[in-house]
Motif scaffolding. Sequence first.
Motif, PDB file in Angstrom:
ATOM      1  N   ARG A 149       0.833  -1.210   0.000  1.00 36.87           N
ATOM      2  CA  ARG A 149       0.000   0.000   0.000  1.00 36.87           C
ATOM      3  C   ARG A 149       0.869   1.263   0.000  1.00 36.87           C
ATOM      4  O   ARG A 149       0.527   2.265  -0.611  1.00 36.87           O
ATOM      5  CB  ARG A 149      -0.940  -0.001   1.213  1.00 36.87           C
ATOM      6  CG  ARG A 149      -2.106  -0.978   1.068  1.00 36.87           C
ATOM      7  CD  ARG A 149      -3.199  -0.670   2.101  1.00 36.87           C
ATOM      8  NE  ARG A 149      -2.670  -0.684   3.453  1.00 36.87           N
ATOM      9  CZ  ARG A 149      -2.681  -1.740   4.268  1.00 36.87           C
ATOM     10  NH1 ARG A 149      -3.234  -2.873   3.853  1.00 36.87           N
ATOM     11  NH2 ARG A 149      -2.176  -1.673   5.484  1.00 36.87           N
ATOM     12  N   LEU A 210      -3.049  -6.877  -9.115  1.00 34.35           N
ATOM     13  CA  LEU A 210      -3.214  -5.457  -8.789  1.00 34.35           C
ATOM     14  C   LEU A 210      -3.089  -4.576 -10.028  1.00 34.35           C
ATOM     15  O   LEU A 210      -3.501  -3.415 -10.020  1.00 34.35           O
ATOM     16  CB  LEU A 210      -2.166  -5.018  -7.757  1.00 34.35           C
ATOM     17  CG  LEU A 210      -2.386  -5.487  -6.316  1.00 34.35           C
ATOM     18  CD1 LEU A 210      -1.144  -5.231  -5.469  1.00 34.35           C
ATOM     19  CD2 LEU A 210      -3.601  -4.785  -5.697  1.00 34.35           C
ATOM     20  N   ARG A 212      -0.227  -3.555 -11.330  1.00 36.65           N
ATOM     21  CA  ARG A 212       0.912  -2.637 -11.267  1.00 36.65           C
ATOM     22  C   ARG A 212       2.133  -3.400 -10.745  1.00 36.65           C
ATOM     23  O   ARG A 212       1.985  -4.396 -10.020  1.00 36.65           O
ATOM     24  CB  ARG A 212       0.613  -1.435 -10.361  1.00 36.65           C
ATOM     25  CG  ARG A 212       0.380  -1.750  -8.907  1.00 36.65           C
ATOM     26  CD  ARG A 212       0.028  -0.468  -8.146  1.00 36.65           C
ATOM     27  NE  ARG A 212      -0.425  -0.739  -6.799  1.00 36.65           N
ATOM     28  CZ  ARG A 212       0.367  -0.792  -5.734  1.00 36.65           C
ATOM     29  NH1 ARG A 212       1.670  -0.641  -5.879  1.00 36.65           N
ATOM     30  NH2 ARG A 212      -0.132  -1.006  -4.535  1.00 36.65           N
ATOM     31  N   ARG A 276      -6.974 -13.079  -5.548  1.00 33.20           N
ATOM     32  CA  ARG A 276      -8.163 -12.461  -6.173  1.00 33.20           C
ATOM     33  C   ARG A 276      -9.215 -12.124  -5.107  1.00 33.20           C
ATOM     34  O   ARG A 276      -9.852 -11.080  -5.157  1.00 33.20           O
ATOM     35  CB  ARG A 276      -8.735 -13.452  -7.191  1.00 33.20           C
ATOM     36  CG  ARG A 276      -9.548 -12.821  -8.303  1.00 33.20           C
ATOM     37  CD  ARG A 276      -9.881 -13.823  -9.392  1.00 33.20           C
ATOM     38  NE  ARG A 276     -10.350 -15.103  -8.886  1.00 33.20           N
ATOM     39  CZ  ARG A 276      -9.792 -16.282  -9.178  1.00 33.20           C
ATOM     40  NH1 ARG A 276      -8.732 -16.347  -9.944  1.00 33.20           N
ATOM     41  NH2 ARG A 276     -10.295 -17.398  -8.689  1.00 33.20           N
ATOM     42  N   LEU A 279      -7.833  -8.978  -2.590  1.00 31.92           N
ATOM     43  CA  LEU A 279      -7.092  -7.850  -3.189  1.00 31.92           C
ATOM     44  C   LEU A 279      -7.258  -6.552  -2.416  1.00 31.92           C
ATOM     45  O   LEU A 279      -6.333  -5.739  -2.354  1.00 31.92           O
ATOM     46  CB  LEU A 279      -7.552  -7.634  -4.632  1.00 31.92           C
ATOM     47  CG  LEU A 279      -6.701  -8.229  -5.752  1.00 31.92           C
ATOM     48  CD1 LEU A 279      -7.135  -7.651  -7.081  1.00 31.92           C
ATOM     49  CD2 LEU A 279      -5.207  -7.976  -5.500  1.00 31.92           C
ATOM     50  N   ASP A 280      -8.445  -6.353  -1.830  1.00 31.06           N
ATOM     51  CA  ASP A 280      -8.702  -5.079  -1.140  1.00 31.06           C
ATOM     52  C   ASP A 280      -7.677  -4.808  -0.033  1.00 31.06           C
ATOM     53  O   ASP A 280      -7.381  -3.654   0.265  1.00 31.06           O
ATOM     54  CB  ASP A 280     -10.115  -5.079  -0.533  1.00 31.06           C
ATOM     55  CG  ASP A 280     -11.162  -4.824  -1.611  1.00 31.06           C
ATOM     56  OD1 ASP A 280     -10.766  -4.476  -2.754  1.00 31.06           O
ATOM     57  OD2 ASP A 280     -12.360  -4.985  -1.314  1.00 31.06           O
ATOM     58  N   PHE A 282      -4.670  -5.082  -0.180  1.00 35.21           N
ATOM     59  CA  PHE A 282      -3.410  -4.559  -0.733  1.00 35.21           C
ATOM     60  C   PHE A 282      -3.608  -3.234  -1.468  1.00 35.21           C
ATOM     61  O   PHE A 282      -2.666  -2.706  -2.032  1.00 35.21           O
ATOM     62  CB  PHE A 282      -2.800  -5.610  -1.678  1.00 35.21           C
ATOM     63  CG  PHE A 282      -2.493  -6.907  -0.988  1.00 35.21           C
ATOM     64  CD1 PHE A 282      -1.281  -7.103  -0.345  1.00 35.21           C
ATOM     65  CD2 PHE A 282      -3.440  -7.940  -0.945  1.00 35.21           C
ATOM     66  CE1 PHE A 282      -1.007  -8.289   0.314  1.00 35.21           C
ATOM     67  CE2 PHE A 282      -3.174  -9.128  -0.291  1.00 35.21           C
ATOM     68  CZ  PHE A 282      -1.952  -9.306   0.349  1.00 35.21           C
ATOM     69  N   ARG A 283      -4.826  -2.732  -1.477  1.00 37.55           N
ATOM     70  CA  ARG A 283      -5.100  -1.492  -2.239  1.00 37.55           C
ATOM     71  C   ARG A 283      -5.060  -0.264  -1.353  1.00 37.55           C
ATOM     72  O   ARG A 283      -5.327  -0.356  -0.168  1.00 37.55           O
ATOM     73  CB  ARG A 283      -6.484  -1.601  -2.889  1.00 37.55           C
ATOM     74  CG  ARG A 283      -6.454  -2.489  -4.108  1.00 37.55           C
ATOM     75  CD  ARG A 283      -7.760  -2.387  -4.868  1.00 37.55           C
ATOM     76  NE  ARG A 283      -7.654  -3.034  -6.155  1.00 37.55           N
ATOM     77  CZ  ARG A 283      -8.489  -3.992  -6.600  1.00 37.55           C
ATOM     78  NH1 ARG A 283      -9.497  -4.394  -5.847  1.00 37.55           N
ATOM     79  NH2 ARG A 283      -8.318  -4.521  -7.788  1.00 37.55           N
TER      80      ARG A 283
END
Length: 283
Positions: A149, A210, A212, A276, A279-280, A282-283
């Motif tokens: 993050r 992600l 990126r 999958r 993922l949230d 890591f955002r």
Amino acid sequence: MILVAGATGTIGRALIPQLLAARADVRVLTRDPTRARALWGSDVEVASGDFTDAPSLGRSLEGVERVFLLTAPGPTVADHDRAMAAAVMRSRVEQIVKLSAYGAEQEDLIASGWHREGEEAVIATGRRFTLLRPAGFHSNVLAWAASVRAGAPIEISTGTGKHAVVDPRDVAAVAARALTSNDHDGRAYTLTGPVGLDAHEQIAILAEALGRPLAAEDVTVEHAAGKMRAAGAPEAFVAAVLQGLTFLRDGRASAPTDDVAAVLGRPPRPFAAWVRDHLDAFR
Ligand SMILES: NC(=O)c1ccc[n+]([C@@H]2O[C@H](COP(=O)([O-])OP(=O)(O)OC[C@H]3O[C@@H](n4cnc5c(N)ncnc54)[C@H](OP(=O)(O)O)[C@@H]3O)[C@@H](O)[C@H]2O)c1
């Protein structure tokens, strides 16, 4: 009635819904009843207890036939397993499913020794038992979330050592099967994912999901141990982690097994599926 220890943790949180779906009566053992009630509401009974408080274990086992025994990682594993095994021997419990660890049968690892002693205590109860020995969990990469993050490099201390990491939901699914049938009595399962992955391969999967690139920085196992010491980890724990990281770096936990598929009748979930679904974080 099934007593679940560790119901507020990684495996426990995946296990409870599966037991409830199988229409089992469930009681959870926790030091934090408020948290357990927030998680599970009135779907489960809540027993306030602690592995260091023998009377609380005895109370938690009243009316219980089966126990899922998960003790928190670290040097206390064996003592806590022994405490529950002793309480079981004073109870009418018929079966224990112990969450152990990959390599518990290996002679040369400190952390394996903790779990091996716990397994021996479970077997010595004379009750029916199943031993689950998972590899590292997919969810351990949550330790990278803050770096991801922040856009900081992820520190890798296991080099190119591959590790057949497993989805905690699959470990919980195997536990649920063992707790709701007698087909797994006396068995020890080594639970892995479908393939050995090194940390750089895990980072590449996470980066792709992600959308990126993610930076990684190779560090030594001694560097990782130093950070644990600086954070106040007890030396016995640091020594075990240092040895465990070297074990992984040497690729000694790289080989997948067929045990998840044999019990569940389907292949284990790949790491990409766990990523999958999380993922949230890591955002
Ligand atoms: N992480 C991995 O990759 C991995 C791989 C293989 C095996 N394992 C094994 O899996 C087990 C669980 O590890 P984890 O890191 O995933 O932890 P976790 O299950 O997420 O958390 C630990 C759980 O233990 C409970 N607990 C802690 N101390 C307790 C005490 N004194 N009395 C009663 N309950 C207590 C906590 O419940 P409350 O706070 O609600 O009391 C919590 O639910 C360990 O034995 C570890 O060696 C882990």
